[in-house]
Motif scaffolding. Structure first.
Motif, PDB file in Angstrom:
ATOM      1  N   VAL A 129      10.182 -11.624 -14.684  1.00 52.90           N
ATOM      2  CA  VAL A 129       9.607 -10.412 -15.254  1.00 52.90           C
ATOM      3  C   VAL A 129      10.033 -10.078 -16.779  1.00 52.90           C
ATOM      4  CG1 VAL A 129       9.277  -7.952 -14.755  1.00 52.90           C
ATOM      5  CG2 VAL A 129       9.889  -9.218 -13.077  1.00 52.90           C
ATOM      6  N   THR A 134      14.883  -8.342 -24.816  1.00 52.43           N
ATOM      7  CA  THR A 134      16.110  -8.206 -25.603  1.00 52.43           C
ATOM      8  C   THR A 134      17.487  -8.535 -24.603  1.00 52.43           C
ATOM      9  OG1 THR A 134      16.408  -5.876 -25.129  1.00 52.43           O
ATOM     10  CG2 THR A 134      15.051  -6.589 -27.112  1.00 52.43           C
ATOM     11  N   SER A 194      19.209  -1.471 -28.947  1.00 57.82           N
ATOM     12  CA  SER A 194      18.071  -2.109 -29.006  1.00 57.82           C
ATOM     13  C   SER A 194      16.667  -1.456 -28.846  1.00 57.82           C
ATOM     14  CB  SER A 194      17.794  -3.312 -27.741  1.00 57.82           C
ATOM     15  OG  SER A 194      18.236  -2.643 -26.599  1.00 57.82           O
TER      16      SER A 194
HETATM   17  C1  LIG Z   1      20.378  -6.239 -30.573  1.00 50.87           C
HETATM   18  C2  LIG Z   1      20.603  -5.788 -29.362  1.00 50.87           C
HETATM   19  C3  LIG Z   1      21.140  -4.584 -29.184  1.00 50.87           C
HETATM   20  C4  LIG Z   1      21.446  -4.166 -27.715  1.00 50.87           C
HETATM   21  N1  LIG Z   1      22.127  -3.080 -27.502  1.00 50.87           N
HETATM   22  C5  LIG Z   1      22.116  -2.431 -26.218  1.00 50.87           C
HETATM   23  C6  LIG Z   1      22.612  -1.391 -25.993  1.00 50.87           C
HETATM   24  O1  LIG Z   1      22.935  -0.470 -26.767  1.00 50.87           O
HETATM   25  N2  LIG Z   1      22.955  -0.967 -24.683  1.00 50.87           N
HETATM   26  C7  LIG Z   1      22.607  -1.787 -23.517  1.00 50.87           C
HETATM   27  O2  LIG Z   1      22.661  -1.549 -22.523  1.00 50.87           O
HETATM   28  N3  LIG Z   1      22.060  -2.801 -23.826  1.00 50.87           N
HETATM   29  C8  LIG Z   1      21.724  -3.342 -25.093  1.00 50.87           C
HETATM   30  N4  LIG Z   1      21.290  -4.627 -25.507  1.00 50.87           N
HETATM   31  C9  LIG Z   1      20.928  -5.293 -24.340  1.00 50.87           C
HETATM   32  C10 LIG Z   1      19.413  -5.135 -24.059  1.00 50.87           C
HETATM   33  O3  LIG Z   1      18.714  -4.720 -24.850  1.00 50.87           O
HETATM   34  C11 LIG Z   1      19.237  -4.489 -22.566  1.00 50.87           C
HETATM   35  O4  LIG Z   1      19.749  -5.465 -21.521  1.00 50.87           O
HETATM   36  C12 LIG Z   1      17.920  -3.972 -22.129  1.00 50.87           C
HETATM   37  O5  LIG Z   1      18.009  -3.275 -21.005  1.00 50.87           O
HETATM   38  C13 LIG Z   1      17.120  -5.161 -21.706  1.00 50.87           C
HETATM   39  O6  LIG Z   1      15.538  -4.457 -21.969  1.00 50.87           O
HETATM   40  P1  LIG Z   1      14.334  -5.285 -22.161  1.00 50.87           P
HETATM   41  O7  LIG Z   1      13.114  -4.523 -21.946  1.00 50.87           O
HETATM   42  O8  LIG Z   1      14.319  -6.081 -23.580  1.00 50.87           O
HETATM   43  O9  LIG Z   1      14.293  -6.382 -20.862  1.00 50.87           O
HETATM   44  P2  LIG Z   1      14.120  -7.998 -20.800  1.00 50.87           P
HETATM   45  O10 LIG Z   1      15.072  -8.588 -21.897  1.00 50.87           O
HETATM   46  O11 LIG Z   1      12.905  -8.319 -21.203  1.00 50.87           O
HETATM   47  O12 LIG Z   1      14.502  -8.243 -19.366  1.00 50.87           O
HETATM   48  C14 LIG Z   1      16.051  -8.205 -19.212  1.00 50.87           C
HETATM   49  C15 LIG Z   1      15.961  -8.180 -17.382  1.00 50.87           C
HETATM   50  O13 LIG Z   1      15.383  -7.325 -16.888  1.00 50.87           O
HETATM   51  C16 LIG Z   1      14.264  -7.757 -16.112  1.00 50.87           C
HETATM   52  N5  LIG Z   1      13.246  -6.763 -16.277  1.00 50.87           N
HETATM   53  C17 LIG Z   1      12.732  -6.493 -17.380  1.00 50.87           C
HETATM   54  N6  LIG Z   1      11.679  -5.693 -17.222  1.00 50.87           N
HETATM   55  C18 LIG Z   1      11.533  -5.526 -15.841  1.00 50.87           C
HETATM   56  C19 LIG Z   1      10.697  -4.776 -14.648  1.00 50.87           C
HETATM   57  N7  LIG Z   1       9.837  -3.849 -15.014  1.00 50.87           N
HETATM   58  N8  LIG Z   1      11.046  -5.109 -13.448  1.00 50.87           N
HETATM   59  C20 LIG Z   1      11.915  -5.882 -13.229  1.00 50.87           C
HETATM   60  N9  LIG Z   1      12.855  -6.490 -13.891  1.00 50.87           N
HETATM   61  C21 LIG Z   1      12.632  -6.396 -15.075  1.00 50.87           C
HETATM   62  C22 LIG Z   1      13.956  -8.978 -16.668  1.00 50.87           C
HETATM   63  O14 LIG Z   1      13.440 -10.192 -15.688  1.00 50.87           O
HETATM   64  C23 LIG Z   1      15.568  -9.627 -17.274  1.00 50.87           C
HETATM   65  O15 LIG Z   1      16.163 -10.134 -15.939  1.00 50.87           O
HETATM   66  C24 LIG Z   1      21.036  -4.989 -26.788  1.00 50.87           C
HETATM   67  C25 LIG Z   1      20.336  -6.180 -26.848  1.00 50.87           C
HETATM   68  C26 LIG Z   1      20.357  -6.649 -28.413  1.00 50.87           C
HETATM   69  C27 LIG Z   1      19.473  -7.844 -28.710  1.00 50.87           C
END
Ligand SMILES: Cc1cc2nc3c(=O)[nH]c(=O)nc-3n(C[C@H](O)[C@H](O)[C@H](O)COP(=O)(O)OP(=O)(O)OC[C@H]3O[C@@H](n4cnc5c(N)ncnc54)[C@H](O)[C@@H]3O)c2cc1C
Length: 509
Positions: A129, A134, A194
């Motif tokens: 998924v 990020t 993010s």
């Molecule tokens: C610059 C930067 C800053 C960040 N700052 C923070 C912060 O302040 N706090 C924090 O907690 N994290 C932070 N993160 C980490 C990241 O943003 C988090 O982990 C965020 O929750 C991931 O969300 P996403 O939508 O990008 O998920 P993705 O990267 O697309 O997916 C992450 C995981 O979730 C799963 N997933 C995504 N959507 C679903 C769904 N609908 N159903 C089931 N599984 C799913 C994916 O399979 C994967 O395993 C940061 C990352 C970066 C690059």
């Protein structure tokens, strides 16, 4: 497999967004620690790879269950859906190491998800998924499967407001979700760095925590219920403020990292935004003095971000002009402190938590306002470092107050000994990012200057993670486990997690 293999170029690091003023400051500070001749090769942020192609048989199966307009085989899409934003992944890509690229990207509508998963299960197709991509834990890495499909949530963006709650789609980004909430006079209250790219589904799935978690709580405090699409059916929580009828979809969804099902709509708590925001900043003699102050407090501001002296010095170098630094230096001297000390930036929602901090030099609102202006800007600095041939990374943990000073100082020592043993240059800094009555989350940022970024990153990360654990820290506070940290999870816990997995979304055998 298609007859012709094509070379494809794709941008991994976005175009420069850092202002020329900041670039000059970066060159003067970070650049001067890592002289040009000692850095890796400069990089334009793109990679080229050979598209392995897509099997027609797989496309025929997917076409039978999802509208063909929602299936992409574009190699750029497929590459970008095959990697997260972790430094290890970026470093490997920069080295020319191409991961297992997904064979197709499917962006289903709500009603297509369950049938899609069922058909994938029947045909032995594996899925990952993807939300905002990020994630920083190697969660998109799968090896050894014949067919691997990315299930993208970008078509699932429903927002149905209720009184004090909303039903919200997994594909909404933080900014979109907050935009909907604020248009009806509410806030969600989750502000990860993010925020502009990460999604609600990603937050739930990784166990995210925003910059104002001291006030609004972490993601698990915000989710009242969820829908989980699985290949064996759909589990959906009822609309209710609380319900003690056993394990719910939200429990299976939270911190599941995409393995227990595809998170669909969730019921999210809404909060009223604060009537006013109150800004302040203080300097402690050192990081330990700041930790000791925080450890005895019963209440915390929405944001109370305490930086160690190295991070404090960089924050000041990047944001304050020479005149302001001179004044600060003199002010700290009068208070019997050495520049730069340990800066704590505070933002209160509604009421001030601490009027004046005894024993600290209190420096007013300006620094905190400035920090908030740039609250989502740090990744741009990371992008600049990557392009300059350097290797930035972050790791985070949480522990009880009694372990905090020890964990911090031993981790810094471990890092410095680690780079010395590798014969490379590096820099480490830290801040306290989230606060609980029982202890803090500590967030480390480090930069390596190395000709072997992948091997050296893996080495340093392993040393730091083991140090966290030996000081009583958690494997992670909010990034999740992914594939990178699984080795540190106990066998029993891994076996328990396996029981809940959807076979379509688990590892390839
Ligand atoms: C610059 C930067 C800053 C960040 N700052 C923070 C912060 O302040 N706090 C924090 O907690 N994290 C932070 N993160 C980490 C990241 O943003 C988090 O982990 C965020 O929750 C991931 O969300 P996403 O939508 O990008 O998920 P993705 O990267 O697309 O997916 C992450 C995981 O979730 C799963 N997933 C995504 N959507 C679903 C769904 N609908 N159903 C089931 N599984 C799913 C994916 O399979 C994967 O395993 C940061 C990352 C970066 C690059």
């Amino acid at each position: 497999m298609s007859d012709e293999e094509t070379l494809v170029k794709v941008s991994i690091i976005p175009e420069d967004q850092v202002s020329s003023g900041i670039v000059n400051r970066l060159e003067n500070t970070i650049g001067s620690i890592f002289p040009e001749q000692e850095r890796g090769k400069e990089w334009d942020g793109t990679i080229s790879f050979t598209d392995p192609g897509v099997e027609e048989e797989l496309l025929a199966i997917l076409n039978g269950v999802v509208d063909s307009s929602r299936i992409s085989t574009d190699p750029r899409d497929r590459m970008l859906k095959s990697t997260g934003k972790s430094s290890l992944e970026i470093a490997s890509l920069r080295n020319g190491e191409v991961p297992r690229i997904v064979d197709a990207v499917v962006s289903p509508d709500y009603d297509e998800v369950e049938p899609l998963l069922r058909v994938m299960r029947i045909n032995g197709i594996k899925g990952i998924v993807s939300g905002g991509l990020t994630g920083v834990t190697g969660g998109f890495r799968r090896a050894g499967c014949r067919w691997l499909v990315s299930i993208d949530t970008s078509r699932m963006k429903r927002f149905v407001p209720g009184d004090g709650y909303a039903i919200a789609g997994p594909g909404l980004t933080g900014a979109e979700l907050e935009g909907f909430a604020s248009s009806i006079g509410y806030t969600i209250g989750n502000f990860p760095e993010s925020f502009h790219n990460s999604t609600l589904g990603g937050w739930i799935s990784t166990g995210a925590s925003g910059q104002e978690s001291n006030f609004y709580g972490d993601i698990e405090d915000m989710v009242l219920g969820a829908t989980l699409f699985r290949s064996d059916g759909t589990i959906k929580d009822i609309l209710s403020p609380r319900d003690s009828s056993g394990i719910k979809a939200k429990h299976l969804a939270l911190m599941s990292e995409g393995r227990n099902g595809v998170i669909g709509d969730s019921i999210i708590r809404l909060r009223r935004p604060p009537a006013r925001r109150l800004y302040s900043s203080s300097f402690f003699r050192d990081f330990s003095a700041g930790i000791r102050f925080l450890s005895v407090q019963d209440k915390f501001p929405a944001i109370a971000r305490l930086s160690d002296p190295v991070e404090t010095a960089y924050l000041l170098e990047l944001s304050a002009d020479p005149g302001a630094k001179k004044v600060l230096n003199a002010f700290l001297k009068v208070r019997g402190m050495k520049y730069p000390g340990s800066l704590m930036v505070m933002v209160d929602n509604g009421h001030r938590t601490w009027k004046r901090i005894k024993g600290a030099a209190n420096t007013g609102a300006r620094i905190a306002r400035k920090w908030e202006e740039n609250r989502y800007g740090r990744p741009e600095i990371g992008n600049w470092l990557w392009k300059k041939g350097l290797t930035p990374d972050t790791m985070e943990t949480s522990c009880v107050w009694a372990d905090a000073e020890d964990l911090y100082s031993k981790s810094v020592k471990t890092f410095n000994e680690g780079i010395e043993a590798l014969g490379i240059h590096g820099l480490i800094m830290a801040h306290i990012s989230h606060l609980y009555r029982a202890g803090p989350a500590i967030y480390f940022t480090f930069i390596l200057s190395t000709p072997e970024p992948v091997a050296h990153l893996a080495n340093i990360r392993d040393l730091l993670e083991k140090q966290f654990l030996s000081c009583g820290g958690s494997i992670t506070h909010h990034h999740g486990i992914g594939t990178f940290f699984r080795q540190y999870v106990g066998k029993e816990k891994q076996a328990m997690a396996k029981l809940m997995e959807d076979p379509v979304l688990g590892d390839c055998e």
